[in-house]
Design an enzyme around this catalytic site. Sequence first.
Site, PDB file in Angstrom:
ATOM      1  N   ASP A  37       0.873  -1.180   0.000  1.00  0.00           N
ATOM      2  CA  ASP A  37       0.000   0.000   0.000  1.00  0.00           C
ATOM      3  C   ASP A  37       0.906   1.224   0.000  1.00  0.00           C
ATOM      4  O   ASP A  37       1.456   1.601   1.031  1.00  0.00           O
ATOM      5  CB  ASP A  37      -0.900  -0.010   1.235  1.00  0.00           C
ATOM      6  CG  ASP A  37      -1.696   1.283   1.392  1.00  0.00           C
ATOM      7  OD1 ASP A  37      -1.847   2.021   0.389  1.00  0.00           O
ATOM      8  OD2 ASP A  37      -2.157   1.559   2.518  1.00  0.00           O
ATOM      9  N   LYS A 100       3.003  10.864  -4.278  1.00  0.00           N
ATOM     10  CA  LYS A 100       1.947  10.127  -4.961  1.00  0.00           C
ATOM     11  C   LYS A 100       0.984  11.057  -5.688  1.00  0.00           C
ATOM     12  O   LYS A 100       0.372  10.673  -6.687  1.00  0.00           O
ATOM     13  CB  LYS A 100       1.199   9.270  -3.934  1.00  0.00           C
ATOM     14  CG  LYS A 100       0.118   8.377  -4.506  1.00  0.00           C
ATOM     15  CD  LYS A 100      -0.494   7.542  -3.399  1.00  0.00           C
ATOM     16  CE  LYS A 100      -1.660   6.708  -3.885  1.00  0.00           C
ATOM     17  NZ  LYS A 100      -2.233   5.886  -2.798  1.00  0.00           N
ATOM     18  N   GLU A 203      -7.641   0.731  -4.522  1.00  0.00           N
ATOM     19  CA  GLU A 203      -7.659   0.813  -3.059  1.00  0.00           C
ATOM     20  C   GLU A 203      -9.032   0.510  -2.458  1.00  0.00           C
ATOM     21  O   GLU A 203      -9.110  -0.225  -1.462  1.00  0.00           O
ATOM     22  CB  GLU A 203      -7.150   2.191  -2.620  1.00  0.00           C
ATOM     23  CG  GLU A 203      -5.648   2.360  -2.853  1.00  0.00           C
ATOM     24  CD  GLU A 203      -5.174   3.796  -2.694  1.00  0.00           C
ATOM     25  OE1 GLU A 203      -6.022   4.671  -2.395  1.00  0.00           O
ATOM     26  OE2 GLU A 203      -3.968   4.049  -2.880  1.00  0.00           O
ATOM     27  N   ASP A 225     -12.475   6.754   2.575  1.00  0.00           N
ATOM     28  CA  ASP A 225     -11.035   6.652   2.831  1.00  0.00           C
ATOM     29  C   ASP A 225     -10.503   8.034   3.186  1.00  0.00           C
ATOM     30  O   ASP A 225     -10.314   8.890   2.322  1.00  0.00           O
ATOM     31  CB  ASP A 225     -10.332   6.097   1.589  1.00  0.00           C
ATOM     32  CG  ASP A 225      -8.845   5.811   1.825  1.00  0.00           C
ATOM     33  OD1 ASP A 225      -8.308   6.267   2.857  1.00  0.00           O
ATOM     34  OD2 ASP A 225      -8.228   5.146   0.982  1.00  0.00           O
TER      35      ASP A 225
END
Length: 438
Positions: A37, A100, A203, A225
């Site tokens: 992850d 990211k 995800e 999330d």
Amino acid sequence: MSGEVSMIGSVILALFLAGYLGQQYLPPPKPRVIGLDLGTTYCSVGVFNPGVGDVEVIADEEGRKSIPSAVSFTLTEVLVGHEAQDLADSNPQNTIYDAKRFIGKIFDPNLLEQESARYPFQVINNNGSAEFLVTTNLTFTVSPEFIGSRLLLKMKQMAEKHLGMQIEKAVISVPAEFDERQRNYTIRAANLAGLEILRVINEPTAAAMAYGLHKVEVFNVLVVDLGGGTLDVSLLNKQGGMFITRAMAGNNKLGGQDFSQRLLQHMMDQVLQTFGIAVSLKEDVHRLRQHADEAKLNLTLQPSVSVRVPLQLQAAETPAAGKPPVLFQMTVTREAFEELNADLFQKILEPIKTVLVEGRLKAEEVDEIVLVGGSTRIPRIRQLIRQFFGKEPNTSVDPDLAVVTGVAIQAGIMGGSWPLQVSAIEIPNRHLRKVNFN
């Protein structure tokens, strides 16, 4: 002919019996495929243990199961994870985080300038791609995928040390909205770390797998999330073991860091009010930031926390040699923390409402609400979600580790681990777009 059939049947039976006895009495093989992850703020690595049938999230040498997604460049070395995060205040221009957000993305020059304005390090435009400018004894640029590769290499090494063997293959998660280029650049980062990626999994799907939703009869799954730096809400439709992302919305500038920043600013205001001196030293800011983060975490379990921080409280340009530190003390209540962040907490509901509208769904038609990301531990946030849906969200899995748990399950599937798991099949939605709130 019947004799041949009987012989084949006996061979098959013998193979099954040998496999069963091997599972019962021989030590299980070590996993050879890891689950990764690579988060915006934190990242983790896990494995599916063959034979035992459970997921193990691998900790670092200090026992921590997540490492900050930060890389810091000094005159002598490149630091990764917690060591890099510790230099965020003292070496801000060379400590890169949130890479990211930039990986594999093509930017309009104005948008890149706007995005980079929030960071202390310098982001430059290289034909539409973002790169980070680093100055130590030399000045050079590094790409987002290089930063990702250092984090992935760190996790690969953690797994190899824990398992006592070399690891070459992995499954990795990406946000559902990542396009083909972003996914390919994420794979490139893994390749730079010496890893072959067997599968890329979204995800939200990984989180659903962690909650076991790939094995039960549910249809509409909402994944909230909320991590350190981003909020992503996904509506999944699921039939059998197949998932399709029906709608997405989020806020890529809202997360736990923002809640901590509000508390940090409040603490700095209290220091000024108490001592009549503004906090200016980087070391003082760093200490206060650490205590703000710690207080935020503790307030998820306690109604109030005490903060005690030694501070130098001196002007950076005119340091007072040998001046003893002062002790700043205050009590932070959960109620005060909620008031400081009340408007930010309300913003969480905006993308939730949007995905329901986009997915043509009513709140009561959602079968499961899955919480992912450490910030969903905050009681007020859970309360807001509970009130909105009129039902309890699923909190049976550690939200910090939900994605890596699901990715590790998929890694076990790709590695052929026993006991066999039901694989999650993702159906691409070519017409999907993500609605962003900023």
